[in-house]
Write a protein that holds these residues in place. Structure first.
Motif, PDB file in Angstrom:
ATOM      1  N   ALA A 115       0.739  -1.289   0.076  1.00  0.00           N
ATOM      2  CA  ALA A 115       0.003   0.012  -0.007  1.00  0.00           C
ATOM      3  C   ALA A 115       0.833   1.306  -0.063  1.00  0.00           C
ATOM      4  CB  ALA A 115      -0.905   0.067   1.116  1.00  0.00           C
ATOM      5  N   PHE A 116       2.219   1.119   0.622  1.00  0.00           N
ATOM      6  CA  PHE A 116       2.960   2.423   0.556  1.00  0.00           C
ATOM      7  C   PHE A 116       3.442   2.689  -0.694  1.00  0.00           C
ATOM      8  CE2 PHE A 116       3.322   1.139   4.848  1.00  0.00           C
ATOM      9  CZ  PHE A 116       3.638   2.353   5.674  1.00  0.00           C
ATOM     10  N   VAL A 117       3.537   1.760  -1.697  1.00  0.00           N
ATOM     11  CA  VAL A 117       3.829   1.907  -3.220  1.00  0.00           C
ATOM     12  C   VAL A 117       2.557   2.620  -3.714  1.00  0.00           C
ATOM     13  CG1 VAL A 117       4.358   1.065  -5.256  1.00  0.00           C
ATOM     14  CG2 VAL A 117       5.509  -0.017  -3.013  1.00  0.00           C
ATOM     15  N   LEU A 118       1.559   1.861  -3.771  1.00  0.00           N
ATOM     16  CA  LEU A 118       0.151   2.782  -4.075  1.00  0.00           C
ATOM     17  C   LEU A 118       0.123   3.960  -3.766  1.00  0.00           C
ATOM     18  CD1 LEU A 118      -2.516  -0.241  -4.347  1.00  0.00           C
ATOM     19  CD2 LEU A 118      -0.448   0.388  -6.092  1.00  0.00           C
ATOM     20  N   ALA A 119       0.198   4.335  -2.616  1.00  0.00           N
ATOM     21  CA  ALA A 119      -0.174   5.789  -1.852  1.00  0.00           C
ATOM     22  C   ALA A 119       1.175   6.738  -2.577  1.00  0.00           C
ATOM     23  CB  ALA A 119       0.063   5.642  -0.572  1.00  0.00           C
ATOM     24  N   ALA A 120       2.317   6.097  -2.551  1.00  0.00           N
ATOM     25  CA  ALA A 120       3.420   7.185  -3.168  1.00  0.00           C
ATOM     26  C   ALA A 120       2.873   7.638  -4.594  1.00  0.00           C
ATOM     27  CB  ALA A 120       4.631   6.297  -3.043  1.00  0.00           C
ATOM     28  N   ALA A 121       2.270   6.736  -5.279  1.00  0.00           N
ATOM     29  CA  ALA A 121       2.046   6.926  -6.642  1.00  0.00           C
ATOM     30  C   ALA A 121       0.840   7.750  -6.880  1.00  0.00           C
ATOM     31  CB  ALA A 121       1.681   5.563  -7.485  1.00  0.00           C
ATOM     32  N   GLY A 122      -0.030   8.254  -5.688  1.00  0.00           N
ATOM     33  CA  GLY A 122      -1.038   8.904  -5.572  1.00  0.00           C
ATOM     34  C   GLY A 122      -2.493   8.103  -6.043  1.00  0.00           C
ATOM     35  N   LEU A 123      -2.172   6.756  -5.916  1.00  0.00           N
ATOM     36  CA  LEU A 123      -3.443   6.196  -6.328  1.00  0.00           C
ATOM     37  C   LEU A 123      -4.355   5.881  -5.232  1.00  0.00           C
ATOM     38  CD1 LEU A 123      -1.407   3.100  -8.541  1.00  0.00           C
ATOM     39  CD2 LEU A 123      -2.978   5.173  -9.268  1.00  0.00           C
ATOM     40  N   LEU A 124      -3.838   6.276  -3.950  1.00  0.00           N
ATOM     41  CA  LEU A 124      -5.056   5.996  -2.851  1.00  0.00           C
ATOM     42  C   LEU A 124      -5.501   7.487  -2.277  1.00  0.00           C
ATOM     43  CD1 LEU A 124      -3.288   3.114  -0.991  1.00  0.00           C
ATOM     44  CD2 LEU A 124      -4.878   3.092  -2.613  1.00  0.00           C
ATOM     45  N   ASP A 125      -5.015   8.551  -2.873  1.00  0.00           N
ATOM     46  CA  ASP A 125      -5.421   9.695  -2.479  1.00  0.00           C
ATOM     47  C   ASP A 125      -6.950   9.791  -2.328  1.00  0.00           C
ATOM     48  OD1 ASP A 125      -2.860  10.682  -2.172  1.00  0.00           O
ATOM     49  OD2 ASP A 125      -2.837  11.959  -3.890  1.00  0.00           O
ATOM     50  N   ASP A 126      -7.345  10.348  -0.917  1.00  0.00           N
ATOM     51  CA  ASP A 126      -9.014  10.550  -0.860  1.00  0.00           C
ATOM     52  C   ASP A 126      -9.637   9.201  -1.192  1.00  0.00           C
ATOM     53  OD1 ASP A 126      -8.377  13.385  -0.506  1.00  0.00           O
ATOM     54  OD2 ASP A 126      -8.233  13.547  -2.529  1.00  0.00           O
ATOM     55  N   ARG A 127      -9.019   8.185  -1.018  1.00  0.00           N
ATOM     56  CA  ARG A 127      -9.749   6.899  -0.943  1.00  0.00           C
ATOM     57  C   ARG A 127      -9.408   5.991  -0.016  1.00  0.00           C
ATOM     58  NH1 ARG A 127      -9.347   4.852  -7.194  1.00  0.00           N
ATOM     59  NH2 ARG A 127     -10.984   3.534  -6.585  1.00  0.00           N
ATOM     60  N   PRO A 128     -10.578   5.242   0.474  1.00  0.00           N
ATOM     61  CA  PRO A 128     -10.093   4.034   1.716  1.00  0.00           C
ATOM     62  C   PRO A 128      -9.122   3.102   1.292  1.00  0.00           C
ATOM     63  CG  PRO A 128     -12.270   3.521   0.444  1.00  0.00           C
ATOM     64  CD  PRO A 128     -11.718   4.890  -0.094  1.00  0.00           C
ATOM     65  N   ALA A 129      -8.423   2.890   2.206  1.00  0.00           N
ATOM     66  CA  ALA A 129      -7.249   1.651   2.271  1.00  0.00           C
ATOM     67  C   ALA A 129      -6.958   0.975   3.492  1.00  0.00           C
ATOM     68  CB  ALA A 129      -6.499   2.341   1.296  1.00  0.00           C
TER      69      ALA A 129
END
Length: 320
Positions: A113-127
């Motif tokens: 999840a750190f990778v997806l978040a660093a790519a901006g894919l989790l911004d303003d989304r639940p995770a």
């Protein structure tokens, strides 16, 4: 039927257990004619061996070009120092992710999840991610709506799971979403793992170690599964287990992570989904056999569970 292409991106140092989950679980998902439903490719940032966190290396089947044809990309847990320290992506990781087609389903296991978040894919989304790393995740990625209490989060085209075994739950959930309960249950049976733990279940169960036979609620759960069509109450279940209601409630929650009532409801919804997927019973009869009472109650629970009506759900999985 074209197989769904699953590509697992290995970012060094990788959590080896996490990386092994997708090929095992998706590789055992079979269609009604025994045909394999998924092709799983492990890819690296190159084809060089990828070091794990536990003293061995994994040789990827392909380089990052495999990402270009993926239908689903899975990022297992990693201890990539840069991403875990300052929340940024190394250049080679960013370049690899840029190969992924728009609309590709993105999945993380554990600290992936750190990778997806660093790519901006989790911004303003639940995770979610492993509970142990929740504090540092929040510090690095304050825009993500993190919930470290749950096993996995399904947000449509982006899904994430907690650590280790929760990755198994998420992969089975994806199979269930793609092909229905029967296929997912068969894959789970082959792998000798529980067929279904709902995503909202708590990551940490106070006493996960199996209890002694005289301290177990397994017999009561087995009885409940055989009698879902009838009224079930905690007094019945506690008598079957030869416990007081208070003791039964406590031990049931310790052993399943759920209260008896919540667990029975989940099993009833699961039974209803199976009946909808595998037959053409009237909605009221499905509700009766699953112990959900009326067709109206069934509609409410199925819509809340899968976001569609029972008839639409049946059509989705039966193609009628």
């Amino acid at each position: 039927m074209k197989r769904h292409q699953v590509v697992v991106l290995l970012i060094e140092p990788i959590v080896g257990f996490d990386a092994s989950i997708p090929p095992l679980i998706f590789g055992t998902a079979l269609g009604p004619d025994g045909d394999e439903l998924y092709d799983v490719t492990l890819c690296g940032l190159s084809t060089d061996p990828v070091a794990t966190t536990t003293g061995y290396a994994i040789v990827p089947m392909a380089g990052p070009e495999a990402l270009e044809t993926a239908d689903t990309v899975i990022v297992p847990g990693t201890k990539s120092a840069r991403t875990r320290t300052d929340g940024s992506l190394p250049d080679d990781v960013a370049a690899a992710l840029s190969r992924i087609r728009p609309g590709t389903r993105m999945v993380s296991i554990c600290t992936g999840a750190f990778v997806l978040a660093a790519a901006g894919l989790l911004d303003d989304r639940p995770a979610t991610t492993h509970w142990r790393y929740a504090a540092e995740f929040r510090t690095l990625f304050p825009k993500v709506r993190l919930d470290e209490e749950v096993l996995f989060v399904d947000d449509g085209d982006v899904l994430s799971s907690a650590g280790l075994a929760a990755g198994i739950d998420l992969c089975l959930h994806i199979i269930r979403r793609d092909h229905g309960a029967a296929v997912a249950n068969d894959a789970a049976k082959y792998c000798v793992v529980p067929p279904w733990r709902e995503g909202g279940q708590a990551q940490f169960i106070q006493r996960p170690v199996p209890q002694a036979a005289n301290d177990s609620t397994a017999r009561a759960r087995e009885w409940a599964l055989e009698n879902l069509h009838d009224a079930i109450n905690v007094e019945q279940l506690s008598r079957i287990s030869n416990m007081s209601v208070r003791t039964f409630n406590r031990r049931f929650t310790e052993q399943t992570g759920r209260s008896p009532g919540a667990w029975v409801l989940e099993q009833r919804i699961e039974r209803a989904r199976h009946l909808l997927e595998s037959g053409d019973l009237p909605i009221d009869e499905v509700a009766r056999q699953a112990g959900l009472g009326t067709g109206a109650s069934l509609r409410q629970h199925i819509r809340r569970s899968v976001g569609m009506s029972p008839l639409r759900y049946r059509k989705t999985f039966q193609g009628v």
